[in-house]
Write an enzyme that holds these catalytic residues in place. Structure first.
Site, mmCIF file in Angstrom:
data_model
loop_
_atom_site.group_PDB
_atom_site.id
_atom_site.type_symbol
_atom_site.label_atom_id
_atom_site.label_comp_id
_atom_site.label_asym_id
_atom_site.label_seq_id
_atom_site.Cartn_x
_atom_site.Cartn_y
_atom_site.Cartn_z
ATOM 1 N N CYS A 380 0.548 -1.106 -0.488
ATOM 2 C CA CYS A 380 -0.087 -0.389 0.104
ATOM 3 C C CYS A 380 0.869 1.305 0.109
ATOM 4 O O CYS A 380 1.437 1.599 -0.870
ATOM 5 C CB CYS A 380 -1.140 -0.475 1.435
ATOM 6 S SG CYS A 380 -2.382 0.953 1.065
ATOM 7 N N HIS A 514 -3.425 -5.405 0.491
ATOM 8 C CA HIS A 514 -2.890 -5.752 1.702
ATOM 9 C C HIS A 514 -3.081 -7.128 1.408
ATOM 10 O O HIS A 514 -4.353 -8.171 2.180
ATOM 11 C CB HIS A 514 -3.714 -4.943 2.717
ATOM 12 C CG HIS A 514 -3.645 -3.867 3.030
ATOM 13 N ND1 HIS A 514 -2.968 -3.175 3.850
ATOM 14 C CD2 HIS A 514 -4.529 -1.966 2.721
ATOM 15 C CE1 HIS A 514 -2.845 -1.831 4.200
ATOM 16 N NE2 HIS A 514 -3.587 -1.931 3.185
ATOM 17 N N GLU A 516 -1.813 -9.086 2.839
ATOM 18 C CA GLU A 516 -1.398 -9.880 4.634
ATOM 19 C C GLU A 516 -3.234 -10.270 4.572
ATOM 20 O O GLU A 516 -3.586 -11.315 6.212
ATOM 21 C CB GLU A 516 -1.264 -8.856 5.637
ATOM 22 C CG GLU A 516 -1.866 -7.431 6.195
ATOM 23 C CD GLU A 516 -1.982 -6.402 5.243
ATOM 24 O OE1 GLU A 516 -1.659 -5.446 5.534
ATOM 25 O OE2 GLU A 516 -0.989 -6.221 4.414
#
Length: 542
Positions: A380, A514, A516
């Site tokens: 990001c 993102h 994750e």
């Protein structure tokens, strides 16, 4: 028949209700049950989207674009079931909905009160949409005794009366502190916590007792007697090495068996925990280790990067290595040379963030990684700063910057004002509200077939979750690609850059999304798996 289990907490906050809920859900799943996890948050914010990460921790984004509590990340990682906006609600959201209805005249002039209007709204939320599940686990945020939590406790008390007998149970997570001078675990705080819970009409069925050592038999008897639960329902929740040991620990203690007994279900077979044992074994017995620098701006509270930490752990599990994290405040690099901090490390990760503070430090971290050929992962904001660095250092655009920090003659990163969600055009204005106005949720990206990132994914079409208001400016694409920074992934219409990579570098990737948020212990995200693999290679060169 759907059964409801309410998980409350007492004595102190941050005991791990979210992990406890997720672990119980995993145990029930391994017995073949369909489980749903939900979170009730007592704070007055409509959602955590505008809350400071250093106060609240990570904002977990769901596929459908909800900004939710970080516990929903635990729910997803432990069960593999994607959460939705319907799995988290706050006092602020409830009040906003009620006041909107009142202003519209929906209540026909009635006096709006906490009971019944707020409690009814909570109950409606809890009961809605559960037909496909055997168990619904509902975590109540905060601690018993908190003023803001009272409407939620009252609502779940009422549900205990209104649901058919044998369809509702209460688990109370509490703390048994060890007093060194006395040489024993103390049960009195738990007794008082349960007394507080009983004073508002809730009798816990199971006590889940956090402790750092075994609970003596006599203390179990005392807790059972004074808290009015069966001795078998006093469950030891001892500290463990890894959060992925929690389901194993609770399974050995018989938490899931006790829950089933509450509902009159005979536990015929033990849960199948072989895959959890495999994960635990890999965490405890790595075949090597790597060191990763996380250059961020919220490093004072690690919970601000909860999913990131877990995704790196998953990458380590996949590569059978321990991942050591070196936390570095980005502002340090604005005053000092990054080299002494980053030398000898095997990878550099610059995570998401907002605002100008620390931005130049992140840019310097990206430059160090690019020039020293160290694996770099920009997520990001970390991708945006890597692009700014390349624009300045490689393309010679010295004034390159982001409009997030103010007016700039070279807006390499600018405000994202419109984008496509499916077939619908969404628009935002610079002067609009902050809450819920970003590009949020899952979006599709198209990857260049011959790119490194396409090889990592094994596909050219991916879907990832976003949470950002600014985007790299495609007007600079040609100049940057001419200098080796490739725009390897875009939105399907080709208008928005989604991924970049530096050609000729061992591993330098930036992503606007993102990743994750979608990593799981049993399904490590391919980018984190590949990043740690590159770090392992780098470790052999040091």
């Amino acid at each position: 028949m759907t059964r409801f289990v309410f998980i409350t907490g007492g004595v102190v906050s941050s005991l791990g209700k979210g992990l406890a809920s997720a672990a119980l859900a995993a145990l029930l799943q391994e017995r073949g049950y369909k489980v749903r996890l939900r979170k009730l948050d007592p704070y007055l914010n409509v959602d955590p989207g505008t809350m400071s990460p250093t106060q609240h921790g990570e904002v977990f984004v769901t596929d459908d674009g909800a900004e939710t509590d970080l516990d929903l990340g635990h729910y997803e990682r432990f069960t593999g079931v994607p959460a939705t906006r319907a799995d988290n609600i706050t006092t602020g959201r409830i009040y906003l909905d009620i006041i909107t209805k009142e202003r519209r005249g929906d209540y026909l002039g009635a006096t709006i009160q906490v009971i019944p209007h707020v409690t009814n709204a909570i109950k409606e939320f809890v009961l809605d949409g559960n037909e496909a599940y055997d168990f619904v686990l509902v975590e109540i945020g905060g601690t018993v005794g908190d003023i803001e939590g009272l409407p939620f406790f009252e609502a779940i008390r009422q549900l205990g009366q209104e649901l058919p007998r044998g369809q509702c149970a209460y688990i109370h997570l509490t703390l048994l502190p060890y007093i060194p001078s006395a040489g024993e675990l103390k049960t009195k705080p738990t007794q008082h916590s349960v007394a507080e819970l009983r004073s508002i009409g809730i009798q816990p069925d199971i006590l889940l007792c956090r402790c750092d050592r075994p609970i003596p038999r006599e203390e179990r008897r005392k807790l059972a007697q004074f808290c009015n639960v069966r001795e078998s329902a006093v469950i030891e929740a001892r500290d463990v090495e890894s959060i992925y040991d929690v389901p194993l620990s609770y399974g050995e203690e018989g938490l899931d068996r006790e829950v089933l007994a509450l509902f009159g279900i005979e536990a015929a077979n033990a849960p199948k925990l072989a895959r959890w044992r495999t994960i635990s074994e890999r965490v405890k017995n790595p075949e090597g280790e790597v060191s990763i620098a996380i250059v961020g701006k919220y490093t004072g509270l690690k919970d601000a990067y909860k999913s990131l930490i877990e995704a790196l752990t998953h990458g380590g599990i996949a590569n059978r290595v321990k991942v050591n994290l070196e936390w570095i405040e980005a502002e340090i690099f604005e005053r000092e040379d990054p080299a002494p901090f980053l030398e000898g490390l095997n990878g550099i990760l610059v995570p998401g963030g907002f605002g100008q503070r620390g931005a130049e430090g992140k840019i310097r971290a990206a430059r160090y990684a690019r020039e020293k050929k160290i694996p770099y992962f920009g997520i990001c904001f970390g991708m945006q700063m890597a692009v700014v660095e390349a624009a300045r250092s490689l393309a010679g655009i010295e004034a390159a910057n982001s409009t997030e920090f103010g007016p700039t003659p070279e807006p390499v990163v600018g405000l994202l004002t419109e984008w496509m969600r499916g077939n619908e055009l969404e628009k935002r204005a610079a002067e609009g509200d902050l809450g819920g106005t970003m590009r949020l949720g899952a979006y599709t990206a198209a990857l260049a077939p011959d790119s490194r990132i396409a090889r990592i994914y094994g596909d050219t079409v991916i879907q990832e979750r976003h949470r950002h208001r600014y985007e790299v400016n495609m007007a600079y694409r040609e100049r940057l690609e001419a200098k080796g920074m490739r725009f390897s992934g875009t939105s399907p219409d080709g208008l928005l850059p989604e991924t970049v990579e530096v050609e000729g570098h061992p591993w330098f990737i930036g992503v606007q999304f993102h990743p994750e948020l979608k990593s799981r212990p049993f399904e490590p995200h391919p980018l984190f798996k590949s990043f740690i693999e590159a770090a392992v290679v780098q470790s052999r060169l040091v």
